[in-house]
Write a protein that holds these residues in place. Structure first.
Motif, PDB file in Angstrom:
ATOM      1  N   ARG A  11       0.827  -1.209   0.000  1.00 20.89           N
ATOM      2  CA  ARG A  11       0.000   0.000   0.000  1.00 20.89           C
ATOM      3  C   ARG A  11       0.860   1.257   0.000  1.00 20.89           C
ATOM      4  O   ARG A  11       0.551   2.235  -0.691  1.00 20.89           O
ATOM      5  CB  ARG A  11      -0.952  -0.014   1.197  1.00 20.89           C
ATOM      6  CG  ARG A  11      -2.011  -1.097   1.039  1.00 20.89           C
ATOM      7  CD  ARG A  11      -3.150  -1.080   2.039  1.00 20.89           C
ATOM      8  NE  ARG A  11      -3.086  -0.196   3.154  1.00 20.89           N
ATOM      9  CZ  ARG A  11      -2.999  -0.585   4.428  1.00 20.89           C
ATOM     10  NH1 ARG A  11      -2.925  -1.870   4.737  1.00 20.89           N
ATOM     11  NH2 ARG A  11      -2.994   0.303   5.402  1.00 20.89           N
ATOM     12  N   LEU A  12       1.954   1.228   0.769  1.00 20.24           N
ATOM     13  CA  LEU A  12       2.858   2.378   0.784  1.00 20.24           C
ATOM     14  C   LEU A  12       3.520   2.567  -0.584  1.00 20.24           C
ATOM     15  O   LEU A  12       3.648   3.697  -1.063  1.00 20.24           O
ATOM     16  CB  LEU A  12       3.920   2.209   1.874  1.00 20.24           C
ATOM     17  CG  LEU A  12       3.429   2.380   3.306  1.00 20.24           C
ATOM     18  CD1 LEU A  12       4.458   1.863   4.300  1.00 20.24           C
ATOM     19  CD2 LEU A  12       3.089   3.843   3.579  1.00 20.24           C
ATOM     20  N   GLU A  13       3.926   1.478  -1.204  1.00 16.41           N
ATOM     21  CA  GLU A  13       4.541   1.567  -2.538  1.00 16.41           C
ATOM     22  C   GLU A  13       3.576   2.176  -3.540  1.00 16.41           C
ATOM     23  O   GLU A  13       3.947   3.064  -4.313  1.00 16.41           O
ATOM     24  CB  GLU A  13       4.968   0.186  -3.032  1.00 16.41           C
ATOM     25  CG  GLU A  13       6.206  -0.359  -2.400  1.00 16.41           C
ATOM     26  CD  GLU A  13       6.551  -1.755  -2.891  1.00 16.41           C
ATOM     27  OE1 GLU A  13       5.928  -2.251  -3.867  1.00 16.41           O
ATOM     28  OE2 GLU A  13       7.453  -2.363  -2.308  1.00 16.41           O
ATOM     29  N   GLU A  26       9.774  15.407  -5.534  1.00 18.27           N
ATOM     30  CA  GLU A  26      10.256  16.435  -4.609  1.00 18.27           C
ATOM     31  C   GLU A  26       9.137  16.993  -3.724  1.00 18.27           C
ATOM     32  O   GLU A  26       9.366  17.337  -2.571  1.00 18.27           O
ATOM     33  CB  GLU A  26      10.913  17.595  -5.376  1.00 18.27           C
ATOM     34  CG  GLU A  26      12.163  17.218  -6.128  1.00 18.27           C
ATOM     35  CD  GLU A  26      11.868  16.693  -7.529  1.00 18.27           C
ATOM     36  OE1 GLU A  26      10.669  16.551  -7.920  1.00 18.27           O
ATOM     37  OE2 GLU A  26      12.830  16.384  -8.246  1.00 18.27           O
ATOM     38  N   GLN A  27       7.939  17.108  -4.260  1.00 17.25           N
ATOM     39  CA  GLN A  27       6.838  17.729  -3.535  1.00 17.25           C
ATOM     40  C   GLN A  27       6.077  16.758  -2.626  1.00 17.25           C
ATOM     41  O   GLN A  27       5.192  17.164  -1.890  1.00 17.25           O
ATOM     42  CB  GLN A  27       5.836  18.358  -4.512  1.00 17.25           C
ATOM     43  CG  GLN A  27       6.349  19.596  -5.213  1.00 17.25           C
ATOM     44  CD  GLN A  27       7.388  19.299  -6.281  1.00 17.25           C
ATOM     45  OE1 GLN A  27       7.341  18.265  -6.927  1.00 17.25           O
ATOM     46  NE2 GLN A  27       8.354  20.200  -6.436  1.00 17.25           N
ATOM     47  N   THR A  28       6.422  15.496  -2.671  1.00 13.33           N
ATOM     48  CA  THR A  28       5.705  14.488  -1.882  1.00 13.33           C
ATOM     49  C   THR A  28       6.469  14.193  -0.603  1.00 13.33           C
ATOM     50  O   THR A  28       7.687  14.008  -0.627  1.00 13.33           O
ATOM     51  CB  THR A  28       5.531  13.201  -2.709  1.00 13.33           C
ATOM     52  OG1 THR A  28       4.806  13.511  -3.897  1.00 13.33           O
ATOM     53  CG2 THR A  28       4.782  12.137  -1.925  1.00 13.33           C
ATOM     54  N   ALA A  34       2.048   8.026   3.699  1.00 13.91           N
ATOM     55  CA  ALA A  34       1.406   7.233   4.751  1.00 13.91           C
ATOM     56  C   ALA A  34      -0.089   7.509   4.810  1.00 13.91           C
ATOM     57  O   ALA A  34      -0.897   6.577   4.902  1.00 13.91           O
ATOM     58  CB  ALA A  34       2.065   7.529   6.093  1.00 13.91           C
ATOM     59  N   GLU A  35      -0.453   8.785   4.750  1.00 17.85           N
ATOM     60  CA  GLU A  35      -1.872   9.144   4.801  1.00 17.85           C
ATOM     61  C   GLU A  35      -2.634   8.525   3.627  1.00 17.85           C
ATOM     62  O   GLU A  35      -3.708   7.960   3.803  1.00 17.85           O
ATOM     63  CB  GLU A  35      -2.023  10.662   4.782  1.00 17.85           C
ATOM     64  CG  GLU A  35      -3.464  11.098   4.885  1.00 17.85           C
ATOM     65  CD  GLU A  35      -3.609  12.618   4.860  1.00 17.85           C
ATOM     66  OE1 GLU A  35      -4.702  13.085   4.509  1.00 17.85           O
ATOM     67  OE2 GLU A  35      -2.629  13.326   5.172  1.00 17.85           O
ATOM     68  N   ARG A  36      -2.069   8.611   2.428  1.00 16.85           N
ATOM     69  CA  ARG A  36      -2.728   8.047   1.237  1.00 16.85           C
ATOM     70  C   ARG A  36      -2.892   6.532   1.397  1.00 16.85           C
ATOM     71  O   ARG A  36      -3.880   5.971   0.945  1.00 16.85           O
ATOM     72  CB  ARG A  36      -1.905   8.382  -0.007  1.00 16.85           C
ATOM     73  CG  ARG A  36      -2.361   7.738  -1.303  1.00 16.85           C
ATOM     74  CD  ARG A  36      -3.604   8.336  -1.949  1.00 16.85           C
ATOM     75  NE  ARG A  36      -3.512   9.694  -2.383  1.00 16.85           N
ATOM     76  CZ  ARG A  36      -3.265  10.104  -3.619  1.00 16.85           C
ATOM     77  NH1 ARG A  36      -3.075   9.218  -4.581  1.00 16.85           N
ATOM     78  NH2 ARG A  36      -3.213  11.388  -3.892  1.00 16.85           N
ATOM     79  N   GLY A  38      -3.349   5.042   4.156  1.00 17.92           N
ATOM     80  CA  GLY A  38      -4.185   4.751   5.316  1.00 17.92           C
ATOM     81  C   GLY A  38      -3.376   4.270   6.503  1.00 17.92           C
ATOM     82  O   GLY A  38      -3.879   3.520   7.340  1.00 17.92           O
ATOM     83  N   LEU A  39      -2.138   4.740   6.587  1.00 19.38           N
ATOM     84  CA  LEU A  39      -1.229   4.325   7.659  1.00 19.38           C
ATOM     85  C   LEU A  39      -0.640   5.555   8.330  1.00 19.38           C
ATOM     86  O   LEU A  39      -0.824   6.671   7.860  1.00 19.38           O
ATOM     87  CB  LEU A  39      -0.108   3.448   7.078  1.00 19.38           C
ATOM     88  CG  LEU A  39      -0.568   2.162   6.394  1.00 19.38           C
ATOM     89  CD1 LEU A  39       0.542   1.569   5.544  1.00 19.38           C
ATOM     90  CD2 LEU A  39      -1.055   1.163   7.435  1.00 19.38           C
ATOM     91  N   THR A  40       0.101   5.342   9.386  1.00 23.57           N
ATOM     92  CA  THR A  40       0.748   6.461  10.063  1.00 23.57           C
ATOM     93  C   THR A  40       2.138   6.693   9.474  1.00 23.57           C
ATOM     94  O   THR A  40       2.729   5.805   8.857  1.00 23.57           O
ATOM     95  CB  THR A  40       0.905   6.178  11.566  1.00 23.57           C
ATOM     96  OG1 THR A  40       1.802   5.078  11.735  1.00 23.57           O
ATOM     97  CG2 THR A  40      -0.447   5.874  12.224  1.00 23.57           C
ATOM     98  N   GLU A  41       2.632   7.898   9.707  1.00 27.00           N
ATOM     99  CA  GLU A  41       3.986   8.214   9.252  1.00 27.00           C
ATOM    100  C   GLU A  41       4.997   7.309   9.961  1.00 27.00           C
ATOM    101  O   GLU A  41       5.991   6.881   9.367  1.00 27.00           O
ATOM    102  CB  GLU A  41       4.298   9.686   9.526  1.00 27.00           C
ATOM    103  CG  GLU A  41       5.613  10.127   8.925  1.00 27.00           C
ATOM    104  CD  GLU A  41       5.849  11.629   9.076  1.00 27.00           C
ATOM    105  OE1 GLU A  41       6.848  12.100   8.518  1.00 27.00           O
ATOM    106  OE2 GLU A  41       5.051  12.323   9.741  1.00 27.00           O
ATOM    107  N   ARG A  42       4.734   6.991  11.196  1.00 24.37           N
ATOM    108  CA  ARG A  42       5.619   6.086  11.943  1.00 24.37           C
ATOM    109  C   ARG A  42       5.692   4.715  11.260  1.00 24.37           C
ATOM    110  O   ARG A  42       6.761   4.114  11.161  1.00 24.37           O
ATOM    111  CB  ARG A  42       5.098   5.949  13.371  1.00 24.37           C
ATOM    112  CG  ARG A  42       5.984   5.133  14.251  1.00 24.37           C
ATOM    113  CD  ARG A  42       5.466   5.151  15.666  1.00 24.37           C
ATOM    114  NE  ARG A  42       6.258   4.260  16.468  1.00 24.37           N
ATOM    115  CZ  ARG A  42       6.199   4.182  17.750  1.00 24.37           C
ATOM    116  NH1 ARG A  42       5.362   4.950  18.419  1.00 24.37           N
ATOM    117  NH2 ARG A  42       6.944   3.336  18.407  1.00 24.37           N
TER     118      ARG A  42
END
Length: 188
Positions: A11-13, A26-28, A34-36, A38-42
């Motif tokens: 999902r992160l990929e 660069e802008q991402t 993580a939000e896209r 559905g997960l946390t940044e951690r």
């Protein structure tokens, strides 16, 4: 999504790839990825050290597949034939991955930092192949030249494959590229 939803890496990929294509690398941010997903940044940082590695996460496994396949080729095989067999084996890892590979490559080509990272990964792969050839008894410079030629064939074949419609396999393009190299070295 819940904390323990399956396939966080996948999902992160996909989220990263979508955002890179929509907004640019660069802008991402990792937080946006993580939000896209559905997960946390951690959670993102549990899986990847930085936002570049989302695109290169499989590099170690790919290198290991190359090395293992080369090491398992018959000892009597000529170095270039051992590399050809290895390319054929590794191409199977890309079956059903054409669209992802095409999108990933477009993101990499659009960013100098990512192109540099790709070249570093390919140089590491070449060094690993050369070391494997040396363990098989191939002396230098033949081991280094064969490894570099194999990586050149892989790079050219891969670029042609991702630029194609996806109807033909990566193995087809790798065979063609290797045949072209052999024709060039034979003076045809």
């Amino acid at each position: 999504m819940g904390r323990w939803e399956p396939n966080a890496r996948g999902r992160l990929e996909q989220a990263a790839l979508d955002l890179y294509r929509e907004h640019g690398f660069e802008q991402t941010t990792a937080a946006q990825i993580a939000e896209r997903a559905g997960l946390t940044e951690r959670t993102f940082f549990r899986h990847y050290p930085d936002k570049r590695e989302v695109l290169f996460a499989g590099a170690h496994e790919l290198e290991q597949a190359f090395v293992d396949s080369l090491a398992e080729t018959p000892a009597a095989a000529a170095p270039i034939d051992a590399i050809a067999s290895t390319l054929e084996t590794v191409a199977a890892f890309f079956l059903e991955r054409h669209e992802f590979a095409r999108q990933r490559q477009a993101v990499i080509v659009a960013n100098a930092e990512l192109r540099e990272r790709e070249l570093v990964k390919l140089a590491s792969l070449s060094a690993a192949l050369a070391a494997t050839l040396r363990r098989r008894g191939v002396q230098d410079p033949a081991a280094s030249i064969t490894a570099e030629a194999g990586i050149a064939v892989f790079k050219v074949g891969f670029e042609r494959w991702v630029g194609s419609s996806g109807e033909r396999t990566l193995a087809d393009f790798l065979r063609e590229s290797l045949d072209e190299l052999k024709a060039l070295t034979a003076g045809r």
